[in-house]
Design a protein around this motif. Structure first.
Motif, short mmCIF file in Angstrom:
data_model
loop_
_atom_site.label_atom_id
_atom_site.label_comp_id
_atom_site.label_asym_id
_atom_site.label_seq_id
_atom_site.Cartn_x
_atom_site.Cartn_y
_atom_site.Cartn_z
N UNK A 47 0.83 -1.20 0.00
CA UNK A 47 0.00 0.00 0.00
C UNK A 47 0.86 1.25 0.00
N UNK A 48 1.93 1.21 0.78
CA UNK A 48 2.81 2.39 0.83
C UNK A 48 3.38 2.68 -0.55
N UNK A 51 0.69 4.15 -2.79
CA UNK A 51 0.41 5.55 -2.48
C UNK A 51 1.54 6.46 -2.96
N UNK A 52 2.79 5.99 -2.84
CA UNK A 52 3.92 6.79 -3.31
C UNK A 52 3.85 6.98 -4.82
N UNK A 55 1.44 9.70 -5.29
CA UNK A 55 2.06 10.97 -4.90
C UNK A 55 2.92 11.53 -6.02
N UNK A 62 0.93 16.47 -3.03
CA UNK A 62 0.32 15.95 -1.81
C UNK A 62 1.05 16.49 -0.59
N UNK A 63 0.28 16.99 0.35
CA UNK A 63 0.88 17.56 1.55
C UNK A 63 1.04 19.06 1.42
N UNK A 70 -7.84 11.91 0.39
CA UNK A 70 -8.08 10.55 0.84
C UNK A 70 -7.76 9.65 -0.33
N UNK A 71 -6.93 8.65 -0.07
CA UNK A 71 -6.48 7.83 -1.18
C UNK A 71 -6.82 6.36 -0.97
N UNK A 72 -7.42 5.76 -1.98
CA UNK A 72 -7.70 4.34 -1.94
C UNK A 72 -7.13 3.76 -3.23
N UNK B 34 -7.48 13.57 10.43
CA UNK B 34 -6.77 12.35 10.03
C UNK B 34 -6.01 11.78 11.22
N UNK B 68 10.71 9.52 6.30
CA UNK B 68 9.79 8.46 5.87
C UNK B 68 9.56 8.48 4.37
N UNK B 70 7.50 10.46 2.97
CA UNK B 70 6.04 10.46 2.98
C UNK B 70 5.60 11.88 3.27
N UNK B 71 4.73 12.45 2.42
CA UNK B 71 4.50 13.90 2.52
C UNK B 71 3.53 14.38 3.58
N UNK B 72 2.83 13.44 4.25
CA UNK B 72 1.79 13.92 5.16
C UNK B 72 1.88 13.34 6.55
N UNK B 82 7.63 1.66 9.11
CA UNK B 82 6.63 2.64 8.72
C UNK B 82 5.43 1.91 8.12
N UNK B 83 4.26 2.11 8.71
CA UNK B 83 3.06 1.42 8.28
C UNK B 83 2.27 2.26 7.27
N UNK B 84 2.18 3.54 7.52
CA UNK B 84 1.45 4.40 6.59
C UNK B 84 0.74 5.52 7.32
N UNK B 87 -5.22 6.82 5.69
CA UNK B 87 -5.94 5.96 4.73
C UNK B 87 -5.51 4.51 4.84
N UNK B 88 -4.20 4.30 4.87
CA UNK B 88 -3.67 2.95 4.93
C UNK B 88 -4.05 2.27 6.24
N UNK B 91 -7.73 1.26 6.11
CA UNK B 91 -7.95 0.09 5.26
C UNK B 91 -7.50 -1.18 5.93
N UNK B 92 -6.30 -1.10 6.54
CA UNK B 92 -5.74 -2.29 7.18
C UNK B 92 -6.56 -2.73 8.39
N UNK B 94 -9.90 -2.23 8.64
CA UNK B 94 -11.13 -2.81 8.10
C UNK B 94 -10.92 -4.23 7.61
N UNK B 95 -9.73 -4.49 7.04
CA UNK B 95 -9.47 -5.82 6.50
C UNK B 95 -8.92 -6.78 7.56
N UNK B 97 -5.93 -6.59 8.66
CA UNK B 97 -4.48 -6.70 8.48
C UNK B 97 -3.70 -6.04 9.61
#
Lengths: 77, 111
Positions: A47-48, A51-52, A55, A62-63, A70-72, B34, B68, B70-72, B82-84, B87-88, B91-92, B94-95, B97
């Motif tokens: 997933x990471x 998402x990257x 991005x 983003x950011x 919100x990203x799916x 968030x 990371x 990761x921008x946010x 790092x898990x996320x 959003x991630x 999702x994880x 809900x599933x 995971x």
């Protein structure tokens, strides 16, 4: 900062030409977007990583410009 | 620059806490939806975690995004991984995971 739906869609389609894309304006202000992207390009990626990829496609807005996104992401079977 | 004091700080903090959440505000008073969502998820799962308020530290706020790649914010780290973001994590959860991941890393929850 707000962004037009068409601009968002163009950027996503450029990066994921064969994706099923759903874009939702969550607040009606062009500034809180939910993106649902199903693309074979995501297959086998965490997933990471997925998402990257998005991005990057969004030119790293983003950011910054896109602060509420919100990203799916998913890979179709 | 691969070596910098802020990266060292981050590395130490990630190593010292099994579950670490870089967030806006504190777990009792989150300052963003968030961040609040991730806090609520962890709390509901009965997970002990440390919340780090990046709003109080501009250097950390920028540093963690670079570290990371990761921008946010929020950003969840479990046993140094790092898990996320929100959003991630949603999702994880809900599933199932996330619960599986925590269990496999030996982190107990109340559920």
């Amino acid at each position: 900062m707000p962004i037009e739906k068409t601009e968002l869609e163009t950027l996503v389609r450029q990066a994921f030409p064969d994706a099923a894309i759903t874009i939702t304006d969550l607040a009606g202000d062009n500034d809180h977007w939910a993106l649902d992207i199903a693309s074979p390009a995501f297959k086998g990626k965490s997933r990471i990583e997925q998402h990257k990829m998005v991005n990057s496609a969004l030119k790293n807005m983003v950011g910054g410009t896109l602060h509420a996104l919100q990203l799916k992401t998913s890979a179709p079977e | 620059m691969t070596d910098s004091p802020i990266f060292d700080r981050i590395k130490e903090e990630i190593a010292a806490n099994d579950v670490l959440l870089y967030m806006k505000g504190t777990p009792t008073f989150p300052q963003c939806g968030f961040s609040a969502t991730v806090v609520a998820i962890l709390t509901r799962l009965g997970i002990t975690f440390k919340g780090v308020d990046i709003l109080r530290d501009q250097e950390l706020r920028e540093g963690i995004k670079v570290y990371s790649d990761w921008p946010t914010i929020p950003q969840l780290y479990v046993k140094g991984e790092f898990i996320g973001g929100c959003d991630i994590v949603k999702e994880m959860t809900e599933s199932g995971e996330l619960q599986e991941l925590l269990t496999s890393k030996g982190i107990a929850g109340a559920a």
